[in-house]
Scaffold this active site. Sequence first.
Site, PDB file in Angstrom:
ATOM      1  N   LYS A  35       0.833  -1.207   0.000  1.00 57.61           N
ATOM      2  CA  LYS A  35       0.000   0.000   0.000  1.00 57.61           C
ATOM      3  C   LYS A  35       0.864   1.252   0.000  1.00 57.61           C
ATOM      4  O   LYS A  35       1.709   1.454   0.871  1.00 57.61           O
ATOM      5  CB  LYS A  35      -0.912   0.009   1.233  1.00 57.61           C
ATOM      6  CG  LYS A  35      -1.815   1.252   1.312  1.00 57.61           C
ATOM      7  CD  LYS A  35      -2.872   1.089   2.369  1.00 57.61           C
ATOM      8  CE  LYS A  35      -2.503   1.618   3.713  1.00 57.61           C
ATOM      9  NZ  LYS A  35      -2.453   3.078   3.829  1.00 57.61           N
ATOM     10  N   ASP A  62      -3.701   4.180  -1.595  1.00 62.70           N
ATOM     11  CA  ASP A  62      -4.713   4.606  -0.620  1.00 62.70           C
ATOM     12  C   ASP A  62      -4.979   6.101  -0.844  1.00 62.70           C
ATOM     13  O   ASP A  62      -4.623   6.955  -0.039  1.00 62.70           O
ATOM     14  CB  ASP A  62      -4.141   4.328   0.780  1.00 62.70           C
ATOM     15  CG  ASP A  62      -5.175   4.393   1.879  1.00 62.70           C
ATOM     16  OD1 ASP A  62      -6.350   4.647   1.579  1.00 62.70           O
ATOM     17  OD2 ASP A  62      -4.787   4.195   3.045  1.00 62.70           O
ATOM     18  N   LYS A  64      -7.804   7.975  -1.269  1.00 62.02           N
ATOM     19  CA  LYS A  64      -8.915   8.646  -0.569  1.00 62.02           C
ATOM     20  C   LYS A  64      -9.367   9.908  -1.316  1.00 62.02           C
ATOM     21  O   LYS A  64      -9.474  11.000  -0.748  1.00 62.02           O
ATOM     22  CB  LYS A  64      -8.531   8.977   0.869  1.00 62.02           C
ATOM     23  CG  LYS A  64      -8.273   7.729   1.716  1.00 62.02           C
ATOM     24  CD  LYS A  64      -8.333   8.035   3.197  1.00 62.02           C
ATOM     25  CE  LYS A  64      -8.222   6.799   4.052  1.00 62.02           C
ATOM     26  NZ  LYS A  64      -6.882   6.226   4.126  1.00 62.02           N
ATOM     27  N   ASP A  67     -13.858  14.870  -4.419  1.00 59.54           N
ATOM     28  CA  ASP A  67     -13.940  16.168  -5.085  1.00 59.54           C
ATOM     29  C   ASP A  67     -15.176  16.099  -5.995  1.00 59.54           C
ATOM     30  O   ASP A  67     -15.964  15.151  -5.885  1.00 59.54           O
ATOM     31  CB  ASP A  67     -12.645  16.412  -5.896  1.00 59.54           C
ATOM     32  CG  ASP A  67     -12.327  17.905  -6.068  1.00 59.54           C
ATOM     33  OD1 ASP A  67     -13.270  18.661  -6.403  1.00 59.54           O
ATOM     34  OD2 ASP A  67     -11.172  18.301  -5.894  1.00 59.54           O
ATOM     35  N   PRO A  69     -17.281  15.161  -9.283  1.00 56.87           N
ATOM     36  CA  PRO A  69     -17.111  13.942 -10.092  1.00 56.87           C
ATOM     37  C   PRO A  69     -16.105  14.082 -11.231  1.00 56.87           C
ATOM     38  O   PRO A  69     -15.279  13.192 -11.458  1.00 56.87           O
ATOM     39  CB  PRO A  69     -18.529  13.682 -10.634  1.00 56.87           C
ATOM     40  CG  PRO A  69     -19.425  14.259  -9.577  1.00 56.87           C
ATOM     41  CD  PRO A  69     -18.708  15.482  -9.058  1.00 56.87           C
ATOM     42  N   THR A  71     -13.452  15.981 -11.528  1.00 57.47           N
ATOM     43  CA  THR A  71     -12.065  16.011 -11.042  1.00 57.47           C
ATOM     44  C   THR A  71     -11.621  14.635 -10.554  1.00 57.47           C
ATOM     45  O   THR A  71     -10.506  14.183 -10.837  1.00 57.47           O
ATOM     46  CB  THR A  71     -11.940  17.054  -9.905  1.00 57.47           C
ATOM     47  OG1 THR A  71     -12.343  18.317 -10.443  1.00 57.47           O
ATOM     48  CG2 THR A  71     -10.524  17.157  -9.382  1.00 57.47           C
ATOM     49  N   THR A 126     -12.078   5.410  10.747  1.00 60.43           N
ATOM     50  CA  THR A 126     -12.265   4.893  12.106  1.00 60.43           C
ATOM     51  C   THR A 126     -11.754   5.859  13.180  1.00 60.43           C
ATOM     52  O   THR A 126     -12.011   5.659  14.357  1.00 60.43           O
ATOM     53  CB  THR A 126     -11.577   3.518  12.271  1.00 60.43           C
ATOM     54  OG1 THR A 126     -10.271   3.608  11.712  1.00 60.43           O
ATOM     55  CG2 THR A 126     -12.351   2.427  11.575  1.00 60.43           C
ATOM     56  N   ARG A 218       2.576  -1.119  10.893  1.00 65.43           N
ATOM     57  CA  ARG A 218       3.665  -1.197  11.879  1.00 65.43           C
ATOM     58  C   ARG A 218       3.984  -2.573  12.454  1.00 65.43           C
ATOM     59  O   ARG A 218       5.158  -2.837  12.712  1.00 65.43           O
ATOM     60  CB  ARG A 218       3.393  -0.174  12.995  1.00 65.43           C
ATOM     61  CG  ARG A 218       3.615   1.249  12.487  1.00 65.43           C
ATOM     62  CD  ARG A 218       2.951   2.280  13.361  1.00 65.43           C
ATOM     63  NE  ARG A 218       1.503   2.197  13.245  1.00 65.43           N
ATOM     64  CZ  ARG A 218       0.648   2.973  13.896  1.00 65.43           C
ATOM     65  NH1 ARG A 218       1.116   3.895  14.726  1.00 65.43           N
ATOM     66  NH2 ARG A 218      -0.653   2.840  13.722  1.00 65.43           N
TER      67      ARG A 218
HETATM   68  O1  C5P Z   1       0.559   0.659  11.209  1.00 70.98           O
HETATM   69  P1  C5P Z   1      -0.866   0.242  11.054  1.00 70.98           P
HETATM   70  O2  C5P Z   1      -1.037  -1.269  10.936  1.00 70.98           O
HETATM   71  O3  C5P Z   1      -1.763   0.833  12.124  1.00 70.98           O
HETATM   72  O4  C5P Z   1      -1.291   0.840   9.641  1.00 70.98           O
HETATM   73  C1  C5P Z   1      -2.590   0.764   9.165  1.00 70.98           C
HETATM   74  C2  C5P Z   1      -2.659   1.382   7.819  1.00 70.98           C
HETATM   75  O5  C5P Z   1      -4.019   1.414   7.440  1.00 70.98           O
HETATM   76  C3  C5P Z   1      -2.150   2.821   7.761  1.00 70.98           C
HETATM   77  O6  C5P Z   1      -1.558   2.992   6.475  1.00 70.98           O
HETATM   78  C4  C5P Z   1      -3.402   3.651   7.903  1.00 70.98           C
HETATM   79  O7  C5P Z   1      -3.315   4.868   7.181  1.00 70.98           O
HETATM   80  C5  C5P Z   1      -4.453   2.756   7.270  1.00 70.98           C
HETATM   81  N1  C5P Z   1      -5.805   2.957   7.790  1.00 70.98           N
HETATM   82  C6  C5P Z   1      -6.164   2.777   9.137  1.00 70.98           C
HETATM   83  N2  C5P Z   1      -7.456   2.955   9.536  1.00 70.98           N
HETATM   84  C7  C5P Z   1      -8.386   3.308   8.652  1.00 70.98           C
HETATM   85  C8  C5P Z   1      -8.048   3.479   7.306  1.00 70.98           C
HETATM   86  C9  C5P Z   1      -6.731   3.289   6.910  1.00 70.98           C
HETATM   87  O8  C5P Z   1      -5.335   2.444   9.965  1.00 70.98           O
HETATM   88  N3  C5P Z   1      -9.628   3.434   9.065  1.00 70.98           N
END
Ligand code: C5P
Length: 243
Positions: A35, A62, A64, A67, A69, A71, A126, A218
């Site tokens: 990603k 990712d 996200k 804007d 439609p 664009t 979230t 992570r």
């Molecule tokens: O390091 P970690 O496992 O927390 O990374 C989760 C990844 O998923 C990050 O790139 C974060 O931006 C993405 N993400 C998230 N929660 C969301 C949407 C995306 O943690 N609701």
Amino acid sequence: MRDPKERLIIALDYPDLPAALEMARLVGSEVGMLKVGLELFNSAGPKAVLAVRELGARVFYDSKFSDIPNTVAGAAAAVARLGVSMFNVHALGGSTMMAAARTAATEAASAAGLPAPIVIGVTVVTSLSDDEVRDELGIPGDARETAIRLAVLAKEAGLDGVVAAVSEVPEIRRVCGKEFLVVTPGIRPAWARVDDQSRFATPKQAIEAGSDYLVVGRPVTRAEDPLEAVTAIVREMASACTT
Ligand code: C5P
């Protein structure tokens, strides 16, 4: 069950391309996708996607997008031409915007001789609490109800799936059907640090809830041995009981 390894996505959350590529070389062949998020894309530009693809890995951008439609359609066409395998748009941008992204991505990929990317909707991030959704955004009900409603909207607009928390997966599956993809971040194996994730689940719980793709950052990228961490996660995914 599809090969668990193909369902694992590792988040390359790095501020520069060399660090991202070092991780990509290490784990890229052992997982389904890598990603590229807003941090890496805005530091290194589209060449981040191209460089990761050159290693032979599939890329989830990712993006996200949100804007008007027209664009978003232009941006969707551009990322499709870069050869991303998956990207996302905010479902809160509305069904016309989502449908425009879907159509533009499919057409641009086809014109470039590439497979159409998977287009995913982001429902309610979230990090937003129920109070923020209700009091700041003015949307009645709680974040979960809103997420489910937006998942239905994304499906009706022709998207392939949504990003959701593991706890929302069974309900999304029930209302959107089993073909609709659900991508879940917030994954923490029992042996990993929780970091800043508050609503997290283990790889096994995510698979048992019905997730199609697990996004992990992570617990792998900050592990002493990232490859061993990937192997442990894939093994745990494979041990999940699904019916
Ligand atoms: O390091 P970690 O496992 O927390 O990374 C989760 C990844 O998923 C990050 O790139 C974060 O931006 C993405 N993400 C998230 N929660 C969301 C949407 C995306 O943690 N609701």
